[in-house]
Scaffold this motif. Structure first.
Motif, PDB file in Angstrom:
ATOM      1  N   SER A 282     -25.358 -64.149 -19.911  1.00 25.88           N
ATOM      2  CA  SER A 282     -25.749 -63.529 -18.503  1.00 25.88           C
ATOM      3  C   SER A 282     -25.955 -64.538 -17.505  1.00 25.88           C
ATOM      4  CB  SER A 282     -27.189 -63.009 -18.883  1.00 25.88           C
ATOM      5  OG  SER A 282     -28.204 -63.908 -18.956  1.00 25.88           O
ATOM      6  N   TYR A 283     -26.034 -66.129 -17.856  1.00 26.67           N
ATOM      7  CA  TYR A 283     -26.081 -67.022 -16.914  1.00 26.67           C
ATOM      8  C   TYR A 283     -24.638 -68.159 -17.177  1.00 26.67           C
ATOM      9  CZ  TYR A 283     -28.680 -69.214 -20.713  1.00 26.67           C
ATOM     10  OH  TYR A 283     -29.384 -69.668 -21.814  1.00 26.67           O
ATOM     11  N   ARG A 284     -23.668 -67.529 -17.792  1.00 24.44           N
ATOM     12  CA  ARG A 284     -22.444 -68.507 -18.330  1.00 24.44           C
ATOM     13  C   ARG A 284     -21.928 -68.888 -17.067  1.00 24.44           C
ATOM     14  NH1 ARG A 284     -21.230 -63.244 -17.907  1.00 24.44           N
ATOM     15  NH2 ARG A 284     -19.272 -62.744 -17.343  1.00 24.44           N
ATOM     16  N   GLN A 285     -21.985 -68.516 -15.850  1.00 24.81           N
ATOM     17  CA  GLN A 285     -21.419 -68.752 -14.739  1.00 24.81           C
ATOM     18  C   GLN A 285     -22.063 -70.090 -13.927  1.00 24.81           C
ATOM     19  OE1 GLN A 285     -19.687 -65.551 -12.689  1.00 24.81           O
ATOM     20  NE2 GLN A 285     -17.874 -65.699 -14.061  1.00 24.81           N
ATOM     21  N   ASP A 286     -23.502 -70.083 -14.370  1.00 26.08           N
ATOM     22  CA  ASP A 286     -24.322 -70.860 -13.485  1.00 26.08           C
ATOM     23  C   ASP A 286     -24.031 -72.261 -14.147  1.00 26.08           C
ATOM     24  OD1 ASP A 286     -25.246 -68.704 -12.196  1.00 26.08           O
ATOM     25  OD2 ASP A 286     -26.877 -68.431 -13.596  1.00 26.08           O
ATOM     26  N   ASP A 321     -18.704 -72.468  -8.327  1.00 31.12           N
ATOM     27  CA  ASP A 321     -18.531 -74.057  -7.786  1.00 31.12           C
ATOM     28  C   ASP A 321     -18.437 -73.582  -5.989  1.00 31.12           C
ATOM     29  OD1 ASP A 321     -18.225 -76.558  -6.771  1.00 31.12           O
ATOM     30  OD2 ASP A 321     -16.625 -76.899  -8.021  1.00 31.12           O
ATOM     31  N   ASN A 322     -19.553 -73.667  -5.396  1.00 26.49           N
ATOM     32  CA  ASN A 322     -19.602 -73.359  -4.089  1.00 26.49           C
ATOM     33  C   ASN A 322     -19.043 -72.102  -3.588  1.00 26.49           C
ATOM     34  OD1 ASN A 322     -20.468 -76.152  -3.187  1.00 26.49           O
ATOM     35  ND2 ASN A 322     -18.331 -76.982  -3.530  1.00 26.49           N
ATOM     36  N   ASP A 323     -19.495 -71.225  -4.264  1.00 31.38           N
ATOM     37  CA  ASP A 323     -19.510 -69.653  -4.301  1.00 31.38           C
ATOM     38  C   ASP A 323     -17.862 -69.473  -4.614  1.00 31.38           C
ATOM     39  OD1 ASP A 323     -21.910 -69.116  -2.856  1.00 31.38           O
ATOM     40  OD2 ASP A 323     -21.028 -69.878  -0.911  1.00 31.38           O
ATOM     41  N   LYS A 324     -17.270 -70.117  -5.485  1.00 26.83           N
ATOM     42  CA  LYS A 324     -15.983 -69.696  -6.144  1.00 26.83           C
ATOM     43  C   LYS A 324     -16.061 -69.898  -7.543  1.00 26.83           C
ATOM     44  CE  LYS A 324     -13.010 -71.194  -2.019  1.00 26.83           C
ATOM     45  NZ  LYS A 324     -11.953 -72.271  -1.692  1.00 26.83           N
TER      46      LYS A 324
END
Length: 603
Positions: A282-286, A321-324
């Motif tokens: 659930s937080y893999r992209q954080d 990374d910076n909204d990307k």
């Protein structure tokens, strides 16, 4: 690579029978050491018999095999890690535990395996053991007053202390059996993830109406629906659900006074376990996990989990990374693996201070060698339960190689403690691997795939007791917005749509009562289902539906869902049907799993 063959095991058994060990089966005690950190069963129980036993075994001589008869856990090996609990061996527990105990004894204490067997237990506990086992020639039951029974135990301990240790060549037999012993005490336990998978117990399937009708919802869980027919060994609750709309554990980060314990909320039986994890997907992209170690330990303790997994961070996929969104870089993958290991170390320390659960250390790694090295380090710092994470995207061969590497490293580096080390596989259910995973002694795994297949596949929605998969018959609600939009675009009026839906349901029910022929039902399904404008070929769906209706797999199933619902279980329509079908699938799978792990079908 070391493999366990039947011939080697048989040979080891022959060697061992020349010097057959003794077996002690001792009942658990009401008196337990008060601890927040898990202790082995032999250390946790602190009644008079356990103090006599620990003192009697604290020296040279031969150590018997020791099984503990627990009112909560059934028969367990003495090195099994436990936390204090308060459960009595009453009639209900005897009825629940007896079938599993009988199968365990039959498989792991066959006639001739043990030289002598001492049973030290009260009358209630004796009722939980098979009568045929109690009357065997090698079995001695300690009887009389508590003083008399303690005297018997002291005498046996004295005999064990005087006996000579078995010759060194017996090490071969022990080594070959190490995995088999771990399998005996820790079979492939199955945890199903919680995603609010409850039902309306009194749902009206004919009129499609909920019983609560705006009132308080009455939750019926799968284990309640199936009653004594077990579907799983426990439930996985994930703190990652704190970011989502579903799942009980999303409440785990609330103020402690507002938290309802998992066992109470999920209506679990005494013997079903609760495994907590952090939901790393659930937080893999954080960049980093959203919890601290202290938060997680406190949440697990408040939720009342039996086993708590350390915080991990998945080392593959993408990152914000910076909204990307971009792929993880090589150095970031290594950093996540190292972070997971550091968090596991901190988690073990914190859980020993304030936790009320068995800690499970989660490992993330890139290769089988790295998994094995980290497993060695986790056990060195004190973990007795480890979990291998990040397995979902890997192939069967890679998962098997990882499991083998970890088990072989543990057996080589920690030969004495290897039988008591447990390994969990996160998020994978690979049927082809089960025989090998059982052979390796893998303790547990989790997956919701058999439940989810009920509504996520077009060709595998219903698993029959013969092992064949069937398509469910799609009859969507006519007021579904997407369905209505497609129908209107096709020139079908709301009134015509209602008639098509009603006709489908009526003909299906008449078919189930042998009052309608197959062609009429297929024609009605095709006319209504075709309005969904699927990418699937209409004829292909008709062929699948025809196979389902011709075979009528629900007719031969004895589970409560199929017996009570009839053809409704095969209709793809709303969560009360779809989830019941998923629970049926899970029950069929669990039956097969129990046969594999040697415990017979679930009761």
């Amino acid at each position: 690579m070391l493999k366990i063959s039947h011939s080697l095991i048989n040979e080891a058994t022959k060697i061992g029978n020349n010097h057959a060990p003794d077996l002690l089966i001792i009942a658990c005690s009401a008196t337990k050491k008060q601890t927040s950190a898990p202790l082995t069963a032999l250390e946790l129980y602190d009644g008079p018999a356990y103090r006599v036993l620990r003192k009697g075994l604290n020296g040279s001589g031969v150590r018997p095999e020791i099984w503990i008869l627990s009112a909560k856990h059934g028969l367990i090996e003495s090195r099994f890690p436990l936390l204090p609990y308060d459960v009595k061996m009453d009639q209900e527990n005897i009825q629940e535990l007896s079938p599993e105990i009988e199968l365990f004894v039959k498989r792991f204490a066959p006639p001739g395996k043990f030289r002598k067997i001492l049973i030290w237990a009260g009358k209630q506990y004796l009722f939980a053991l098979p009568p045929t086992f109690l009357t065997r020639a090698e079995v001695d039951i300690a009887q009389g007053s508590i003083g008399r029974k303690l005297s018997v135990l002291k005498g046996w301990c004295a005999d064990w202390a005087k006996a000579k240790a078995e010759p060194s060549n017996q090490g071969l037999a022990r080594g070959i059996h190490s995995r088999a012993n771990r399998t005996a005490n820790q079979p492939l336990k199955y945890f199903i993830p919680d995603w609010d998978d409850y039902l309306d117990p009194d749902y009206d399937f004919i009129n499609d109406r909920f019983s609560w009708d705006g009132g308080e919802r009455i939750r019926l869980y799968a284990h309640e629906l199936f009653k004594r027919r077990q579907l799983y060994d426990g439930i996985l609750v994930s703190l990652g659900q704190a970011h989502m709309a579903k799942g009980f554990a999303r409440n785990g980060l609330k103020p402690e006074a507002e938290i309802i314990p998992a066992r109470q909320y999920l209506h679990l039986t005494k013997r079903q376990m609760v495994l907590g994890d952090c939901g790393a997907f659930s937080y893999r992209q954080d960049p980093v996990p959203p919890f601290t170690v202290a938060q997680v330990v406190k949440s697990y303790s408040s939720l009342g989990v039996d086993i708590g997994a350390s915080i991990d961070h998945i080392p593959f996929g993408d990152v914000k990374d910076n909204d990307k969104i971009r792929p993880l870089r090589s150095n970031e993958i290594s950093e996540r693996i190292e972070l997971t290991a550091r968090l596991a170390s901190d988690f073990l320390v914190e859980s020993r201070k304030t936790g009320k659960f068995i800690p499970m250390g989660v490992i993330q790694a890139k290769s089988s060698d790295e998994f094995a090295s980290l497993a060695e380090s986790y056990i060195k710092v004190g973990y007795q339960y480890i979990a291998l994470g990040g397995l979902v995207p890997r192939g069967d061969d890679e998962i098997q190689a990882i499991a083998e590497a970890v088990v072989l490293r543990i057996e080589r580096v920690y030969p004495q403690s290897a039988p008591s080390i447990r390994i969990h596989l996160f998020g994978v259910l690979r049927e082809k691997l089960f025989p090998r995973l059982k052979e390796l002694g893998i303790a547990s795994f989790d997956s919701g795939s058999y439940l989810r297949k009920a509504w996520l596949r077009s060709d595998k929605n219903y698993l029959s007791t013969t092992g064949k998969w069937y398509s469910a018959l799609r009859v969507p609600y006519r007021d579904d917005p997407r369905f209505c939009k497609n129908a209107l675009e096709a020139g079908v009026s709301v009134k015509k749509l209602e008639k098509l839906e009603t006709t489908c349901l009526r003909l299906l029910r008449e078919f189930d009562r042998k009052q309608r022929n197959l062609k009429d039902v297929l024609d009605a399904l095709e006319a209504y289902d075709g309005l969904l404008l699927r990418t699937s070929d209409v004829q292909d769906l008709r062929d699948k539906y025809e196979r389902t209706l011709e075979d009528k797999p629900w007719k031969s199933c004895k589970c409560p869902v199929c017996r009570n619902l009839g053809i409704e279980v095969i209709i793809f329509r709303g969560f009360n049907r779809n989830k019941r079908r998923g629970f049926h699938n899970t029950w069929v799978f669990f039956n097969e799993l129990c046969q594999l792990r040697g415990g017979g079908p679930p009761i």
